[in-house]
Design an enzyme around this catalytic site. Sequence first.
Site, PDB file in Angstrom:
ATOM      1  N   MET A   1       0.754  -1.036  -0.061  1.00 37.42           N
ATOM      2  CA  MET A   1       0.044   0.096   0.049  1.00 37.42           C
ATOM      3  C   MET A   1       0.894   1.440  -0.049  1.00 37.42           C
ATOM      4  O   MET A   1       1.699   1.447   0.970  1.00 37.42           O
ATOM      5  CB  MET A   1      -0.731  -0.056   1.137  1.00 37.42           C
ATOM      6  CG  MET A   1      -1.785  -1.177   1.372  1.00 37.42           C
ATOM      7  SD  MET A   1      -3.137  -0.926  -0.210  1.00 37.42           S
ATOM      8  CE  MET A   1      -3.307  -2.942  -0.486  1.00 37.42           C
ATOM      9  N   CYS A   2       0.583   2.017  -0.930  1.00 35.82           N
ATOM     10  CA  CYS A   2       1.718   2.731  -1.051  1.00 35.82           C
ATOM     11  C   CYS A   2       1.208   4.028  -2.215  1.00 35.82           C
ATOM     12  O   CYS A   2       0.329   4.267  -2.540  1.00 35.82           O
ATOM     13  CB  CYS A   2       2.889   2.322  -2.000  1.00 35.82           C
ATOM     14  SG  CYS A   2       3.196   0.487  -1.400  1.00 35.82           S
ATOM     15  N   GLY A   3       2.341   5.050  -2.291  1.00 36.35           N
ATOM     16  CA  GLY A   3       2.500   5.982  -3.410  1.00 36.35           C
ATOM     17  C   GLY A   3       3.314   5.919  -4.366  1.00 36.35           C
ATOM     18  O   GLY A   3       4.560   5.509  -4.138  1.00 36.35           O
TER      19      GLY A   3
END
Lengths: 302, 448, 231
Positions: A1-3
């Site tokens: 889960m990230c950017g």
Amino acid sequence: MCGIVGLFLKDEALFPRLGALMAPMLAEMTERGPDSAGFAIYRDGPPLPTLSCLAAPGFDWDAAAAHLAQATGAPVTVETISDHALLRVGSDLRTARATLIAAFPQVNVLASGEAIEIFKGIGDPMAVARTFGLEGRSGTHGIAHTRMATESAVTTAGSHPFSTGPDTCLVHNGSLSNHFLLRSFLEARGETLQTENDSEVAAAFLSWRMREGDTLDQALAAALKRLDGFYTLTIGTRDGFAVLRDPIACKPAVLAETDQWVAMASEFRAIAPLPGVENARIWEPEPGTIYSWGRDGMRAAA
Amino acid sequence: MTDQSNPPPKAPPRTVPVKSATFDDVTLSEIRRAAATGIYDIRGGGAKRHLPHFDDLLFLGASMSRYPLEGYREKCGTEVVIGARHAKNPIILKTPITIAGMSFGSLSAQAKEALGRGANAAGTSTTTGDGGMTPEEREHSNLLVYQLLPSRYGMNPDDLRKADAIEVVVGQGAKPGGGGMLLGQKISERVAKMRTLPEGIDQRSACRHPDWTGPDDLEIKIQELREITGWRVPIYIKVGASRPYYDVALAVKAGADAVVLDGMQGGTAATQNVFIEHVGIPTLAAIRPAVQALKDLGMHRTVQLIVSGGIRNGADVAKALALGADAVSIGTAALVALGDNDPVWEDEYRALGTTAGAYDDWHEGNDPAGITTQNPALAARLDPVAAGRRLANYLNVMTLELQTIARACGKSHVLNLEPEDLVALTVEAAAMAGVPLAGTSWIPGRPD
Amino acid sequence: MTTATMTNTGVLDLSALSLREANETLQAATEGAFTIVNPGGRHAIACGLEHPVSVTIEGHTGYYCAGMNKNADVTIRGNAGTGLAENIMSGTVRVTGDASQAAGATGHGGLVVIEGNASARCGISMKGVDIVVGGNVGHMSAFMAQAGNLVVLGDAGEDLGDSIYEARLFVRGTVARLGTDCVEKEMRPEHLAFLADILKRAGMDADPRDFRRYGSARTLYHFKIDNAGAY
């Protein structure tokens, strides 16, 4: 889960400012991934065969370089930054990488290529950017990532981007649901995985396909069939980058393009600081569709 | 010559008929039922199979090395504050036993009212469920937690602002990863209107939220909920126990003020039996990894952990708190306190093909006790005032039991119970709870 | 916050004000017109408004812009991120550009107008809202849609109206594939009249007769084992 952020410069005048343009993009993605960060920069200028390496603090890089030079019969120079080192090698990159890993298994080779350099670290993404001087770096394009660890440990090696072969790397937002199955499949086919991270499995899958002769687009098409779960992937290549979302497409992605640049980000706010954004064409990549950019311009394939 | 004193029997002795342990009566009846109907078994409640549970743990009361507190005389606090991490108005519970989310729709209006009355009397909170907030339950609950569920039935900003806390439901212990289901019998005119559904249809609810997926997006959703409610009320995140270490860590990273962790014994209004019995992990096994996640992030006791799923008495509460929870929730036990599955209705349970204590077809809406129904005649059987009193009594008894154990362990507040106050009776429980097997210093799976 | 500022019109600059300060001002106002500048793709802008104020946002917004709107009229002069006007109750939310995933998700009432394209899951679980999209909508739009109307002037992606309840879908262009239990339905005079009215309210220039109507076949309303593949 990230950017995720990616920036591909069309305008050569912007090359010296690549890092300065990417740093604010990365900063906007801090909340999406406060655990760790990393970035890949594709340098401009002549090819410079380089291994981007990571080892525990105190590792004797000069000794490693000397060993590598002797074993390959070609000169090796070292540039160290924090716990990273860039080894500029005179020999074939594949041989150099294999030789280094065989002699120094404690070294993690983050990337190998003639243009790519990868840096990563745990903790606040902007601190990682400062440690490795993102803002001052020039180049043609780059991708970067902030990580909110889901299941695997927060480590430097487990941070993105993951190398997928010479001058290519991958960042991922989402969560794969069949990565343990794929991991053993890929290990049986000679891929060496160095972390427990599901994203590294996606990277290894692409490496395997491309070693088998696939083009990047073919490898991504194969990935669409084999990766289960949720993903937005961005892949850095020597000449550009590619974006792929899974067919359900819950994890966000925004693309923007002007005459000067093409940008990709998990959210528009990361693109908002770019110069000329007010005139950009902005759109959301379609699910299950491969988008790639190169020096020839953009093309999208189903 | 034959031995006249020992004549041969008329027939040789036979082994008594043996039923298979694998294909037991329940299994055989389920195969026949599936073959006849072509639909999987749907029921309410939580896991019924035998699971390692709190009964496999014991407290080490004070004696020579520790000193107990005087029962009833020396103070043993039970007050717990939930949600002070970000909320201007955290929830203050007089007892760490809350009422879990159960919807109007799955329960009658009278049952919802009774839950509110009982919780008020005990100084604790109740929770809405899928389907929105009724004016009655808001009126009858001093502390009301409003659930934000994937279906968003009845969700509206006015009720959101009326809530004392908001619970973002990611999953339930009975069915982590599953959506909801409510059969047509319970979609009465009022329930249908609240949920914007045609009356009498079989309702299908989503398993994922419609506008976010994953903790990075949930963080943004929580920001929106806080902006709409002026950062006043706590935001809880409820997860079904499956990978509690990671799920709790991500809930914290997404910005939760409190995490509700529901083990597989936790109930549901209706879902597939195969889901209830085969997905998720027991409550006992879920607590330690969840607490470890909070500790690793430096958030234990800052982000509260509310544990549910199979809590029945003050000892269960004490054990959950000792393992690191800040509070518990009860659902099934609260319904039983109201009068669910009471043998007084045995004749009617028999007529439904079941027996008091086993009735779990809550989704069918024929509950003789008038609790899990929308049938007005059945619902009228439950007196909300009397049932509320029963719940209050039960909550008070559990609180007194909790204090009794805490005092015996020398604690002036129930939150001072700790894992070192516990031992386990079985190797399984010792491993899951991370406490030594009784009489030894051995914790399975831990280095000496 | 003084009552004097509650009815003031004004410019709120998100490069100078925090989101909380801007939203507090908008939420407290009972009337008036506001302009938000430098939104910078920020999230939850102008969410939770209750009163008939008018808000214009000059630029692109992030997630949940105008979320749970009641009574207010919000216009985004740019693109909107995920969950535009999610759970809208009433009022109008308009985007001059594109909207990302789950636009108008679970909306109970009011009007959402997207002049450009909307991506996946537009109108998911909608419960009474009217959504008008000038361009195309992405896959799984109107998934589990319960009530309200989705009007698409362009094309619809795959699995339009999957598991739909009583919402009505109108599409002028092509539908890549209808979702399970979603079927084409007869366009009756009342539907044409409805379209004429909503297109006018949305400021869209289109002929109602060019649209086709889709809705629920209602085969999933009662569980039947022969439909098991559809669940």
